[in-house]
Design a protein around this motif. Sequence first.
Motif, PDB file in Angstrom:
ATOM      1  N   LEU A 165      -2.443   4.340  -1.939  1.00 35.42           N
ATOM      2  CA  LEU A 165      -3.024   4.117  -0.467  1.00 35.42           C
ATOM      3  C   LEU A 165      -3.709   2.982  -0.356  1.00 35.42           C
ATOM      4  O   LEU A 165      -3.618   2.045   0.690  1.00 35.42           O
ATOM      5  CB  LEU A 165      -3.788   5.186   0.168  1.00 35.42           C
ATOM      6  CG  LEU A 165      -3.193   6.603   0.430  1.00 35.42           C
ATOM      7  CD1 LEU A 165      -4.115   7.692   0.827  1.00 35.42           C
ATOM      8  CD2 LEU A 165      -2.109   6.495   1.137  1.00 35.42           C
ATOM      9  N   CYS A 166      -4.433   2.506  -1.229  1.00 32.06           N
ATOM     10  CA  CYS A 166      -5.603   1.169  -1.283  1.00 32.06           C
ATOM     11  C   CYS A 166      -4.666   0.100  -1.646  1.00 32.06           C
ATOM     12  O   CYS A 166      -5.067  -0.954  -1.355  1.00 32.06           O
ATOM     13  CB  CYS A 166      -6.740   1.501  -1.916  1.00 32.06           C
ATOM     14  SG  CYS A 166      -7.643   3.033  -1.366  1.00 32.06           S
ATOM     15  N   ASP A 167      -3.663   0.113  -2.424  1.00 33.95           N
ATOM     16  CA  ASP A 167      -2.807  -0.931  -2.820  1.00 33.95           C
ATOM     17  C   ASP A 167      -2.021  -1.543  -1.733  1.00 33.95           C
ATOM     18  O   ASP A 167      -1.514  -2.388  -1.924  1.00 33.95           O
ATOM     19  CB  ASP A 167      -2.228  -0.411  -4.133  1.00 33.95           C
ATOM     20  CG  ASP A 167      -3.351  -0.574  -5.580  1.00 33.95           C
ATOM     21  OD1 ASP A 167      -4.124  -1.064  -5.258  1.00 33.95           O
ATOM     22  OD2 ASP A 167      -2.691  -0.420  -6.438  1.00 33.95           O
ATOM     23  N   GLY A 168      -1.490  -0.653  -0.952  1.00 31.32           N
ATOM     24  CA  GLY A 168      -0.545  -0.969   0.224  1.00 31.32           C
ATOM     25  C   GLY A 168       0.468  -0.177   0.030  1.00 31.32           C
ATOM     26  O   GLY A 168       1.314  -0.236  -1.084  1.00 31.32           O
ATOM     27  N   MET A 169       1.101   0.283   0.999  1.00 34.16           N
ATOM     28  CA  MET A 169       2.417   1.189   0.963  1.00 34.16           C
ATOM     29  C   MET A 169       2.959   0.691   2.001  1.00 34.16           C
ATOM     30  O   MET A 169       2.987   0.565   3.334  1.00 34.16           O
ATOM     31  CB  MET A 169       2.231   2.488   0.918  1.00 34.16           C
ATOM     32  CG  MET A 169       1.235   3.312   0.137  1.00 34.16           C
ATOM     33  SD  MET A 169       1.066   5.316   0.478  1.00 34.16           S
ATOM     34  CE  MET A 169       2.832   5.572  -0.019  1.00 34.16           C
ATOM     35  N   GLY A 170       4.357  -0.174   1.751  1.00 30.20           N
ATOM     36  CA  GLY A 170       5.100  -0.821   2.903  1.00 30.20           C
ATOM     37  C   GLY A 170       4.271  -1.891   3.427  1.00 30.20           C
ATOM     38  O   GLY A 170       4.488  -2.248   4.680  1.00 30.20           O
ATOM     39  N   GLY A 171       3.148  -2.498   2.876  1.00 34.54           N
ATOM     40  CA  GLY A 171       2.298  -3.569   3.368  1.00 34.54           C
ATOM     41  C   GLY A 171       1.107  -3.139   4.275  1.00 34.54           C
ATOM     42  O   GLY A 171       0.300  -3.746   4.610  1.00 34.54           O
ATOM     43  N   VAL A 172       0.874  -1.651   4.292  1.00 30.51           N
ATOM     44  CA  VAL A 172      -0.273  -1.341   5.082  1.00 30.51           C
ATOM     45  C   VAL A 172      -1.187  -0.747   4.187  1.00 30.51           C
ATOM     46  O   VAL A 172      -0.767   0.278   3.345  1.00 30.51           O
ATOM     47  CB  VAL A 172       0.201  -0.144   6.099  1.00 30.51           C
ATOM     48  CG1 VAL A 172      -0.864   0.178   6.922  1.00 30.51           C
ATOM     49  CG2 VAL A 172       1.408  -0.659   6.925  1.00 30.51           C
TER      50      VAL A 172
END
Length: 327
Positions: free
Chosen positions: A205-212
């Motif tokens: 979640l914090c690394d970004g999923m799909g850029g979010v």
Amino acid sequence: MVSAIAGDRSDYEALEVGPALVDRSYRSLLEVTGADRAAWLHNLTTNQVKNLGRGEGNYAFVLNVQGRILFDVNVLVRAESIWVDLDRRFLETAKKHFSKYSITEDVTVVDRSEEFVRFGLVGPGAAALLAELGAANAPAMPALGQGMIEWNDPSRDRQRAVNERAGQDRSISVAVLIVRHDFCGPFGVELFVPQPIAIDFRIALCDGMGGVRAIPVGDDAVQVHRIEAGIPWPGHEITDEYLPAETRQLARAVSFQKGCYLGQEVVERMRSRAVVARQLVGLRLDGSAIPALKSEISDAEGKPTGQVTSACHSPTLGCPIALAYVK
């Protein structure tokens, strides 16, 4: 949890915008099973339970015989059980209370608190991250409505490839329960993440999923937002010192059509007479000092008239604010 909160402005703004990631490890979970589970819990809470369908939920109080609040709960109806979500500080109280009133009914109450790690995703921007997770409908879900996310851990891609080469049709996705819950004011959801994958899930979640990318925020910012929104909190505005009618939560937490439940006579008497000795109010304060928990409030003549239960500095109003029970 502190009573006088200054708060971090960046965390506060992250909650307004989202997606903000909130540690909800202070919540616990009891699972109720058995053929009588709905009727039994219906008789021990202030809101409807028997008429809730699978995937639905509501907010309720659990009262003692004097009608005072022992603790508040979110009731979540699952396929073969009912989940009772509550503040961890009241977990042992809940276990003892439910055990006391489980006599001949076909019910079993099991503590599932350690099986899940709890996260909140808050703010309008959380909708985009939830869509990446497969929960694009989250903003349209009703309060305490439920859904599921099938999460494929990116760190397991290698094992997935091994399975495919071996001709194994074995899914390694993990189901994560999502519950719509605007617990501090802005749009929000709660995620019940199975404990074995919780660390990897949080990192993803914090690394970004799909850029979010989710932004972790501290609890002080959560408290500021919920005080601004006038949301009562377990251990502060929700304790056995208070009665349901005093909390201003009757429309949300109490059904007056459900019939008898523990403490119901007191609740109904206060409703029919339309008289309460005190009520929860929001206060906007002069000066810059944030009052401490249990600070006394006096009227113009200096007579005690109430007590502060939560306080903070409001970035929106630019002054101290508080929640208090006032005569």
